[in-house]
Design an enzyme around this catalytic site. Structure first.
Site, mmCIF file in Angstrom:
data_model
loop_
_atom_site.group_PDB
_atom_site.id
_atom_site.type_symbol
_atom_site.label_atom_id
_atom_site.label_comp_id
_atom_site.label_asym_id
_atom_site.label_seq_id
_atom_site.Cartn_x
_atom_site.Cartn_y
_atom_site.Cartn_z
ATOM 1 N N GLU A 129 0.822 -1.210 0.000
ATOM 2 C CA GLU A 129 0.000 0.000 0.000
ATOM 3 C C GLU A 129 0.858 1.263 0.000
ATOM 4 O O GLU A 129 0.521 2.263 -0.624
ATOM 5 C CB GLU A 129 -0.911 0.024 1.235
ATOM 6 C CG GLU A 129 -2.187 -0.749 1.067
ATOM 7 C CD GLU A 129 -3.129 -0.109 0.064
ATOM 8 O OE1 GLU A 129 -2.811 -0.100 -1.139
ATOM 9 O OE2 GLU A 129 -4.184 0.349 0.471
ATOM 10 N N THR A 183 -4.466 8.048 -5.964
ATOM 11 C CA THR A 183 -4.391 8.139 -4.500
ATOM 12 C C THR A 183 -3.340 9.159 -4.077
ATOM 13 O O THR A 183 -3.565 9.966 -3.161
ATOM 14 C CB THR A 183 -4.054 6.753 -3.894
ATOM 15 O OG1 THR A 183 -5.109 5.848 -4.232
ATOM 16 C CG2 THR A 183 -3.929 6.808 -2.384
HETATM 17 N N1 HSE Z 1 -7.022 6.008 3.553
HETATM 18 C C1 HSE Z 1 -6.557 6.063 2.191
HETATM 19 C C2 HSE Z 1 -6.823 7.450 1.655
HETATM 20 C C3 HSE Z 1 -7.289 5.030 1.373
HETATM 21 O O1 HSE Z 1 -7.939 7.934 1.848
HETATM 22 O O2 HSE Z 1 -5.933 8.043 1.052
HETATM 23 C C4 HSE Z 1 -6.850 4.991 -0.057
HETATM 24 O O3 HSE Z 1 -5.765 4.168 -0.226
#
Ligand code: HSE
Length: 309
Positions: A129, A183
């Site tokens: 991630e 993201t």
């Molecule tokens: N918590 C993360 C974000 C989830 O909102 O950026 C997406 O990978």
């Protein structure tokens, strides 16, 4: 000798409104299927049998850091061939990269004789991630993808979480407008600091949300699943966000938020029929703006990633 396993990993919705980087839930109806073969030798080979493009080099794939971290911890050298057979659409905002990283660690752990705990698997999956989000290690997709249900990350250091089953009677309506929101870009718009009044509001909401899920109280979940910190910076990526929220609440939605970093959005309600109505409202909304959108009715997946053969 070659050992082989195939796993299924559910899609996931991260943040759940107020729980930026600390809450997420696994959903039925979408997920990844991948197989992994372990043999003597060294190196990782990734075969893509899905309709989607994935990073062309092994070093750029989110599975690789997770696999390498687990192999290093196990002290094992081997050759791994990973075949992606079914993939959540990359960039959709329902945990596509997390499903790859989670699937890789669940498959590898099986091939290694299940020597790592669920918590350790989540920590290995976070390595992947970090690659997809520009360095931030977060578990709000990978933890529910591996464990199923709803996961609240209580602490990242030391890593600790609690697991809450997703209530059977709740249902989600999800829409994926076909727009691109990376993201890393949607994290870059977030401020370093937040006003105390927003923090107070947000942590009250997180408490209410957790209590609402535990007590299966959709009203409390709806009142608490509100994000006063992140959403205001991200909603500009989603055309007509406020207007869509108004339409959904008027039609009976209890909550409406961005799924993870977007562009997917989701509403929660209490029943599948209502969720179908909400999906139609979302699709019509995006269509009226000239944007194609896929929609999905989803119950929670309380099982998490699993070996299927
Ligand atoms: N918590 C993360 C974000 C989830 O909102 O950026 C997406 O990978």
């Amino acid at each position: 000798m070659i050992q082989q396993v195939t796993v299924f990993v559910p899609a996931s919705i991260a943040n759940l409104g107020c729980g930026f980087d600390i809450m997420g839930m696994a959903i039925e109806s979408a997920g990844d299927i991948l197989s992994m073969e372990m043999s003597e030798g060294d190196g990782i080979e990734i075969i893509n049998r899905t309709d989607y493009d994935i990073p062309s080099t092994v070093d750029d794939n989110v599975m690789t850091p997770s696999i390498r971290a687990m192999l290093a911890a196990a002290g094992v050298k081997c050759h791994l061939k990973v075949t992606l057979m079914c993939k959540i659409m990359p960039g959709s905002g329902i945990g596509s990269s997390a499903a790859s990283a989670a699937g890789a660690v669940v498959a590898l752990n099986h091939l290694l004789g299940n020597r790592f705990s669920e918590k350790e698997m989540v920590e290995f999956a976070m390595e992947g991630e970090a690659l997809s989000s520009g360095g931030a290690k977060h578990a709000d997709n990978v933890a529910p993808a591996i464990l199923g249900g709803i996961v609240l990350i209580c602490s990242y250091s030391p890593f600790e979480y609690i697991h809450i089953p997703f209530p059977d009677t709740f249902c989600a309506a999800i829409a994926h407008p076909r727009i691109t929101v990376r993201t890393s870009d949607s994290r870059a718009v977030l401020p370093e600091d937040i006003p105390l009044k927003d923090a107070i509001n947000q942590w009250a909401n997180v408490g209410g949300l957790v209590a609402g899920f535990i007590n299966k109280d959709i009203g409390l979940v709806g009142r608490s699943m509100r994000d006063v910190v992140v959403e205001k910076h991200r909603k500009k990526f989603i055309p007509g966000f406020d207007d869509l929220r108004d339409k959904l609440f008027a039609a009976g939605a209890k909550a409406f938020n961005i799924s993870g970093s977007g562009p997917s959005v989701f509403a929660l309600c209490d029943g599948e029929e209502k969720a179908k109505d909400l999906c139609k409202i979302m699709s019509d909304h995006f269509q009226s703006l000239g944007i194609t959108a896929d929609s999905l009715v989803a119950h929670g997946d309380n099982r998490g990633a699993r070996v299927i053969f």
